[in-house]
Each structure stands twice: as structure tokens, then as C-alpha cells.
Design an enzyme around this catalytic site. Structure first.
Site, mmCIF file in Angstrom:
data_model
loop_
_atom_site.group_PDB
_atom_site.id
_atom_site.type_symbol
_atom_site.label_atom_id
_atom_site.label_comp_id
_atom_site.label_asym_id
_atom_site.label_seq_id
_atom_site.Cartn_x
_atom_site.Cartn_y
_atom_site.Cartn_z
ATOM 1 N N CYS A 2 0.669 -1.103 0.009
ATOM 2 C CA CYS A 2 -0.027 0.166 -0.188
ATOM 3 C C CYS A 2 1.120 1.291 0.147
ATOM 4 O O CYS A 2 1.756 1.509 0.846
ATOM 5 C CB CYS A 2 -0.940 0.103 1.197
ATOM 6 N N GLU A 19 7.641 0.206 -12.974
ATOM 7 C CA GLU A 19 6.359 0.386 -13.597
ATOM 8 C C GLU A 19 5.123 0.713 -12.538
ATOM 9 O O GLU A 19 4.360 -0.107 -12.513
ATOM 10 C CB GLU A 19 6.077 -1.067 -14.255
ATOM 11 N N CYS A 27 -5.610 4.212 2.907
ATOM 12 C CA CYS A 27 -5.794 4.956 1.538
ATOM 13 C C CYS A 27 -7.485 5.685 1.745
ATOM 14 O O CYS A 27 -7.392 6.746 1.394
ATOM 15 C CB CYS A 27 -6.201 3.735 0.628
ATOM 16 N N GLU A 49 12.921 -1.000 -21.371
ATOM 17 C CA GLU A 49 12.587 -2.280 -21.760
ATOM 18 C C GLU A 49 11.989 -2.529 -22.816
ATOM 19 O O GLU A 49 11.059 -2.024 -23.373
ATOM 20 C CB GLU A 49 11.496 -2.944 -20.457
#
Length: 672
Positions: A117, A152, A166, A312
């Protein structure tokens, strides 16, 4: 010792390397093979947290020191990755609350990657510790050129995280935006279904409900998630900048992946980077269409309006539980050349050697499982030899585009939340317009809503669903000053809070420049509509805006349905510019016909080149024309005059030819 900027400018080719996966006695062989093929950089360590910190506060960088220094002796520099995409098991065991929660309220398990998280304060303390320790340890290593933050970011987090941390972070984000709960209730329209809130703490995260959530809340959740990822990245950047201010920082973005607003994310990066796998196993055979690959690279070039790195690039067949197609002979050169043509200053191939274990043991690299060089090694070695001199000349020179596509993450999020027709997808509509420019070899910029619009001869604003007064004024000025604007169906449907507009008929205040208004609209299911044009009978799909022209001239009339005879597409002269309003989703052949007419009127029409892509790049000493055959079959390509070549050249399947001429040497008067 060379200065860092000079070192980076000279780096053209790299590879993603995982020395921790192989016996240390193999590293020297790998370094020798890399040096022999022309590799100048490796990216390392982005998934090595446990190897570097097996217990809290106990750091072991000795193995990484040895790898970095060994490679450095072979002239190979290192881009380090912060390892925060894969927190180790001991952290999860100590702090299980860092595991993310999905929309069903289910906490995910350790395993895979991104099992974290990013709002969790405890996890952030772990992150700060490892990042600071790495930055401090490697700040003076002459072979370290920079950092990739995480890996990513946003990947694997589509339905994550909706934990209590959150929820609290979302409440604070909303309070910072709206200031008072009354203002939020007003902007969201919470009187519907008795959803008024008395306090920001009452607002949930969008876990599954018996029906659906408020669309205004869902759009703000998308914005919050994007901002959270960016804040997580920037937290790490601030640590590295403080400790090692001279090393460069980037992140490997993923084309049009929509979790995070890349325009905002790239603001704090020194340069953007991209990951690209044209025949990924997750694409329908034979892979991602070349125009989509080109669009991804143009997009990454535009997030900072400067050239990018390919962090990549596919080198072998991709694979998880299934394996994608092996790159055919010529495709590694083709994909690399296409990347360079669209603005890549550096190409890093994924990966060096195919791993023997783990989730990506079938995600192949330059070397196969046995580590013995084969066809892919030889082809990439030849690719490096062919492209290096060209890349030296064009390094850092950004392409200029006459065409722009206004790209909005917020519009994409809003359309994804409420597509209104199952066939109406934001990214597909964007690609549909991009494809027409691509087929005519016209360079395209993807433009953020706040960027300069005036430098584009033509601007497409697809599915401009969310509208603000500021954007209306900017588009009006663009056309007034002589621009050619293309608007589409659903323009101006909502305000910026995802609430329906009511002040004017669609397209709202833009009706003045469109010269028409929308009488009503129709969502098409399992049927199409006929479009009658001057010398073409076309087809519209998915959606129909029924237009009532004022000053606009109809260029397509509906030929079926109850609105037969009504305007579907109009063209309007406004001040010094023109506006096209396309009230339906034209199918491929109709779109092709329509865009050829628009490009002709704009003086931008160029003959199509089939499966051959032609891209012009200007260098310091020479100009270059990349001529690339994306088909397996041989073909003949027509190229502009002035390139010291026949105007019709033969290309084998997947072949690339790069034509050269001295700068300013075109005597033909034809546009490249």
C-alpha cells in the site's frame, strides 16, 4: 573521468541485468559478451530488496558493488533501480498492514510484486530507509549514472489499494480540494440516493456496493490514486536528490497505461523512459499494431516534450504461463529503429539472459536459458552497429509535429467509468485518429490540456467529455488564430466534477465555434448507421450526435434511422480557422476517407505507404529518413525525392533502410 552529462549523452544501448540470479563466476563472461556486442549500460537491483537488506537496517551492498565495478571495468555503466516494487517477506511478516486491499475488501497476500500500500506510513518508512541507504552508499561510485524509481508504478494496482490508510488519505485529499464538506456535497450532487456526507471521514473508498458509486466520487478517486502514485515516486526522488544531486532520475512508464497521469508524473524526472513489448503474449496475434507502438513512443516523448529512453525493449518472446511469438529475423532491428525514429535517445533491452526460475522464466532475453549467444544476440549486435552513428547525430534533437492530439487522463477515466456505449473506448478512439496521421507519415504530438496549442496546424480533441471554461477559451483562441480543430461526439457532456452540463445544448459554449448544436443523441447497439457524403457512403458506429447546423456546413448526413437526413459531421469556418465536428464514430474505411479530405483541405495530405512507415529525423550533420517495413512480406516503398535514392525502393520483410543526406540538401521542394 568524464562528466556525467557527457557519459549519458554517449550511452545509446543497454540491457536489464540481474546478476543476483546467476553464480558470481558467470558475471565476467556476461560483461565480456555485453562489451563485445556494444552494450554501454545496465539497469540493476530494482527487485533485490532482500539481497540488499535481509534484515531491518542490515545492509549488504557488497555483491552489487562487485557487479557494478566489474561491469564498469568493461566500459558499462549502471542505472540502479530502487527496489520498492517488491518488499521482502520479512517486512510483510513484521507489518502485514502494508498489504493492499481490493475493492471486495479482501487483503492481498505476499507474492508476485507490488504487494504494498503506497499510502501506508509504516511502509513509507521502510522505503525511505532502503532508498536513503542505497543513495548514500552509491553516491560517489563513478559507474553509477542514475536511478530508476521503483518499477512500472501503478502496474498490478488496478483494483488496489482500498485499505483504511488509503481511506484516510483519500479523505485528506478531498478536504484539501473542496475545503468544506458542503462544497463537496454540492459539487458531487450527493442529494441523489441520500448520499450527503456530514464529514470527510464518512466518505468511503469505492469498494463494491450493491449497485454503483457516485460517478463524481469515482472520478476523484481516480485522480487521488494517480496523485498518490506520483507522491510515492516523488518521496523517493527527494531523498536521492538530497543525497546525490548529480545522478539522473527516471521511471519506466508503460505507454498509455492509465493508472497514473504521466504528464504530471514526468515533471520531476530528468527524462522519461518507456517499456515496450510489441508481440507480448497478452496481445492478439501477431501482436500490437505498429501504429499503436509508434503512438506509445510518441506519447512518452511528449510527456516531457523531450527525447526519452527505452528502459525495456522486447528482445525475445514474452511469457508467463504461456509464451508469445519469438521475434522474427529483422524484428529486433525494426523495433529498435522505430523507437529511435520516434525519439528514443537510448535503448535498453529486456533482458540479458532468460531466467531459470520465478514468474518470468519464460520471458526471454537476448541470451536463452543456457546463456549461449545465438541469433538474437547476433541481430542486436548488428542493430547496435547500424544505429549508433545515426543516434550520435540526432541525440537530443526533438521532432517537430504539425499535428496534435489533445490527450486527457481525466477524460479517459470518466469514459472508462461511464462508457455510455460498450463499444466507446477512449484509447481506441485516440488510436483511430492517430492511425490516420501515421498512415500518411505525419508526426504527431500528444498534447496535455494546459500545453501550447498554437504550434499545431491541426489539433484533434477526441471525446472531450469533461469541459472547463478555461479549456473552452483556449480552444476558441486556437481556432480564432488559424488552427484546424477536430471535435468528436460527447464533447462538453460533463463539467470537471463529472456532473452533466445544463446551461446550453451540447457541445455547450463550443457551439459558437462548431457552428452547430446537438439536438439529441443515440447510442447504437448491434447496428450501425449509414453516412452519406459527397462521393462516399460511409458507416458510423456506437454513437450518433444528431446535429442542427447554424453556420456550419454538413459534410456527412445520416442515411438511416429516424434521424435520416440530419447532419452527422459538419465543418465550420470560425475567424481565421476551421472546426470539424464528427458526431459519430466512423468505421475504419469511413475514417480513412474523412481524414484524407481533412488533411487535403489542411494542405497536409501525403500518399499512404501501406505497411511501410516513413519517419524523418533531423541531425546535426545529416538528415535521416527511416523507411521501415512492418510486414513479413517483401514490398516496394515510395520515398520522397532528394534522398540520393530511387523513389521506389525494395524492402524485404521486416527490413529497415535509413536514407541519409546532408542537412538542407533537398532540392525537390517536396516535404519529407
Amino acid at each position: 573521468m568524464k562528466k556525467l552529462d557527457e557519459i549519458i549523452e554517449n550511452i545509446k544501448f543497454g540491457v536489464d541485468y540481474y546478476p543476483e540470479h546467476w553464480p558470481e563466476e558467470r558475471w565476467e563472461t556476461d560483461a565480456e559478451l555485453m562489451e563485445k556486442m556494444g552494450i554501454q549500460m545496465v539497469r540493476m537491483a530494482e527487485f533485490s530488496w532482500h539481497k540488499m537488506e535481509p534484515r531491518c537496517g542490515e545492509f549488504h551492498f557488497e555483491w552489487l558493488d562487485r557487479a557494478v565495478n566489474l561491469l564498469g571495468r568493461h566500459g558499462i555503466y549502471t542505472m540502479l533501480g530502487t527496489p520498492t516494487a517488491a518488499p521482502p517477506a520479512w517486512i510483510v511478516e513484521k507489518n502485514p498492514e502494508i498489504l493492499p486491499v481490493d475493492s471486495n475488501g479482501q487483503r492481498k497476500s505476499f507474492g508476485g510484486r507490488h504487494h504494498d500500500c503506497q499510502s501506508n506510513k509504516v511502509y513509507r518508512e521502510h522505503v525511505k530507509r532502503i532508498v536513503a541507504a542505497m543513495a548514500e552508499h552509491f553516491k560517489n561510485n563513478p559507474y553509477i549514472i542514475g536511478w530508476q524509481i521503483d518499477n512500472e508504478l501503478g502496474n498490478s494496482h488496478d483494483d488496489l489499494c482500498m485499505c483504511e490508510s488509503c481511506k484516510n488519505a483519500f479523505s485528506r485529499w478531498l478536504e484539501n480540494k473542496y475545503h468544506t464538506i458542503d462544497e463537496l456535497n454540492h459539487q458531487w450532487g450527493t442529494s441523489f440516493w441520500s448520499q450527503e456526507y456530514d464529514d470527510f471521514s464518512q466518505i468511503p473508498v469505492p469498494r463494491k456496493t450493491p449497485t454503483v458509486h457516485n460517478p463524481s466520487m469515482l472520478l476523484d478517486w481516480k485522480r487521488f490514486c494517480s496523485d498518490l502514485v506520483i507522491d510515492f515516486q516523488n518521496m523517493q526522488i527527494s531523498i536521492i536528490r538530497k543525497i546525490s544531486p548529480n545522478q539522473k532520475i527516471t521511471h519506466n512508464l508503460m505507454g498509455f497505461y492509465d493508472k497514473t497521469n504521466y504528464f504530471k508524473m514526468a515533471e520531476t524526472l530528468d527524462f522519461a523512459a518507456n517499456d515496450q513489448y510489441p508481440t507480448g503474449y497478452y496481445f492478439k496475434a501477431p501482436g500490437q499494431p505498429p501504429y499503436e507502438v509508434a503512438a506509445c513512443m510518441d506519447f512518452i516523448r511528449c510527456v516531457k516534450q523531450k527525447n526519452f529512453w527505452m528502459m525495456e525493449m522486447q528482445s525475445g518472446p514474452t511469457g508467463g504461463s504461456v509464451i508469445g511469438a519469438n521475434p522474427r529475423p529483422g524484428q529486433n532491428l525494426l523495433w529498435t529503429a522505430q523507437s529511435v525514429a520516434h525519439g528514443a535517445d537510448e535503448i535498453t533491452y529486456f533482458r540479458w539472459r532468460t531466467c531459470l526460475f520465478g514468474a518470468e522464466q519464460f520471458w526471454h532475453g537476448i541470451l536463452p536459458h543456457n546463456g549461449v549467444p545465438g541469433r538474437r544476440y547476433s541481430e542486436i549486435q548488428e542493430t547496435i552497429q547500424i544505429l549508433t552513428p545515426v543516434m550520435d547525430d540526432i541525440h537530443g534533437i526533438v521532432q517537430k509535429a504539425q499535428a496534435g492530439i489533445l490527450f486527457s487522463y481525466e477524460n479517459e477515466w470518466a469514459i472508462r467509468l461511464q462508457p455510455q456505449n460498450p463499444g466507446l473506448k477512449y484509447d481506441e478512439v485516440v488510436f483511430k485518429y492517430y492511425k490516420e496521421f501515421y498512415k500518411h507519415n505525419i508526426t504527431v504530438d500528444f498534447v496535455a490540456s494546459g500545453a501550447d496549442l498554437g504550434k499545431y496546424r491541426i489539433l484533434v480533441a477526441p471525446l472531450l467529455y469533461l469541459m472547463t471554461p478555461e479549456l473552452e477559451k483556449r480552444l476558441e483562441k486556437y481556432v480564432k488564430d488559424g488552427g484546424i480543430l477536430i471535435l468528436t461526439m460527447r464533447t462538453g457532456g460533463m463539467n470537471n466534477n463529472n456532473v452533466c452540463m445544463s446551461e446550453n445544448p451540447l457541445p455547450g459554449k463550443l457551439a459558437a465555434i462548431v457552428g452547430a448544436k446537438v439536438e439529441e443523441y443515440d447510442s447504437l447497439y448491434e447496428k450501425n448507421v449509414i453516412l452519406n457524403m459527397k462521393d462516399w457512403k460511409g458507416i458510423g458506429e456506437h454513437w450518433c450526435d444528431i446535429l442542427s447546423p447554424a453556420s456550419a456546413v454538413p459534410i456527412a448526413i445520416y442515411g438511416s434511422e429516424y434521424y435520416k437526413g440530419k447532419a452527422a459531421i459538419v465543418k465550420n469556418k470560425y475567424k481565421n480557422g476551421w472546426v470539424y465536428y464528427i458526431g459519430t464514430d466512423p468505421e475504419e474505411k469511413t475514417m480513412e476517407y474523412l481524414m484524407e479530405k481533412i488533411l487535403t483541405d489542411a494542405g497536409m495530405f501525403r500518399e499512404k505507404t501501406g505497411n511501410v512507415e516513413i519517419v524523418f529525423r533531423k541531425g546535426r550533420k545529416k538528415e535521416y529518413l527511416f523507411v521501415m517495413n512492418h510486414a513479413e512480406e517483401d514490398c516496394v516503398a515510395e520515398v520522397p525525392g532528394g534522398w540520393n535514392a530511387e523513389e521506389r525502393i525494395q524492402l524485404k520483410g521486416y527490413e529497415v533502410k535509413i536514407l541519409e543526406r546532408n542537412c538542407g540538401n533537398d532540392k525537390s521542394g517536396r516535404q519529407s
